[in-house]
Design a protein around this motif. Sequence first.
Motif, PDB file in Angstrom:
ATOM      1  N   THR A 123       0.810  -1.219   0.000  1.00 30.38           N
ATOM      2  CA  THR A 123       0.000   0.000   0.000  1.00 30.38           C
ATOM      3  C   THR A 123       0.842   1.267   0.000  1.00 30.38           C
ATOM      4  N   GLU A 130      -2.965  -2.337   6.926  1.00 27.03           N
ATOM      5  CA  GLU A 130      -3.620  -2.740   5.683  1.00 27.03           C
ATOM      6  C   GLU A 130      -2.840  -3.846   4.981  1.00 27.03           C
ATOM      7  N   GLY A 148      -7.298   0.270  10.734  1.00 32.00           N
ATOM      8  CA  GLY A 148      -7.219   0.060   9.290  1.00 32.00           C
ATOM      9  C   GLY A 148      -8.087  -1.102   8.875  1.00 32.00           C
TER      10      GLY A 148
END
Length: 379
Positions: free
Chosen positions: A65, A94, A129
Motif C-alpha cells: 500500500t 492494511e 485500518g
Amino acid sequence: MFPNLFPTPNGQQFGSLPVMPIQAMTQQATRHARRVYVGGLPPSANEQTVATYFSQVMAAIGGNTAGPGMGDAVVNVYINHEKKFAFVEMRSVEEASNAMALDGIIFEGAPVKVRRPSDYNPSLAAALGPSQPSANLNLAAVGLNPGSSGGLEGPDRVFVGGLPYYFTEPQIRELLESFGALRGFDLVRDRETGNSKGYAFCVYQDVAVTDVACAALNGIKMGDKTLTVRRANQGSSQPRPEQESVLLHAQQQIAIQLVLLMLAVFLQRLMLQPPATKVVCLTQVVTVDELRDDDEYEEIMEDMRTESSKFGTLVSVVIPRPQLDGSASPGVGKVFLEYAGVDGATNARAGMNGRKFGGNEVVAVFYPENKYYAGEYDG
C-alpha cells in the motif's frame, strides 16, 4: 508554582523527562494488527528467506500500500525453529490484512498457514485500518484461488467444535454446506501429527445464513459428542423472527443429512478396519511434548503396560518418540501394543477404543503384524 503543584521525581523539570517518540508509540500500538502468524514452515526456513519471500509475494499480488519504490512490506521476522512457525511484521495494518489472503501459499515446497497472532485484538484493529484483504488482490499471480481457505476473518466466521476426530474434511464440509456454499473452511489439525483437533472454522458465501446454520447445528449429538456451533467472535446468536421458518426447514434437512453422514462414516470405518491381528495401534493417546520429556515418557510407558495387561498377555509396547533435532519420526503420537494372541488384542481394541485419555477420545485399531515386526510405524 507549577513544579509545586505537579512534583516530578528527583526534582526534574518537565522538559527533562524522557518522552517516547510519536512514531515508536504508534508502531507499538499497531503492532498486534501489523503482525501475521505463519505456521508449518520447513526446517530450512530462516528470517531472511521468509522476509524476502513474503515481500516479493506481497508485491506480486498488489498487496503493498506504500507504492512503488517505497521498500519491502515486511519489516521484521521472528522464527521459532523448534515449532516451525514465524511472526511476520508488516509495514502497515492494511498490508497485514492483505497478507491474510496468502493462507495456503507454497513456501519452499510446503503449504504454510497464515493466521492472525494470538494477541490480535479485532475491536482495536478495526479502528487502525482494514481488517479484511483487499478485493483487488491478484492471488492468481502466486497460484492461489480466492476463497479457497482464506477469508476466515471477520464477524461472520463460524466456530464448529465437538467434531468426532474420525470425521474427514469432506464429510464436515458436506454437513456445513447443507445451509449453503462455503467461502472458506479450515479444519484445525495438530501441527505435529496432522490429526484433527476436533474443531474447525468456516465462512458462508451468503452471510445471511450464518445465524440459521449456527442455531440449527449447535447442540446436535454426534456419537458421544455434542456440536458447538457459533460465531467465532461472539456468544451464541439467535435467528431473527423472519428466519424462523427457514430455520425449521433447515433443522429438518440437517436431521436427514446427519443420519446419512453417520451411516457413511460407520460403513467407511467398517471397511477400513483391518483384520484382527495380535497388534493394536492407539491414537489420540499421547502428545509430542509428553514424549520429549524422559520422565513423562517412562511414566506413560509404565501406565500403558499396566493398563494394557488387563486385556491379555502383553508381549511388548512401542511408543515412538520424536527425533532430538525436531525432525519428523514415523509413528509419533501412536502407541503399539503386541499381545501373545489375537484374543488379547481383540479385547484391548474393544476395551480401549472410545475411552477418554487426557481429554481425547482414543481410537484403537488392529495393526499389521508384519509392519510392526519390521519397525514400520507410519501405517
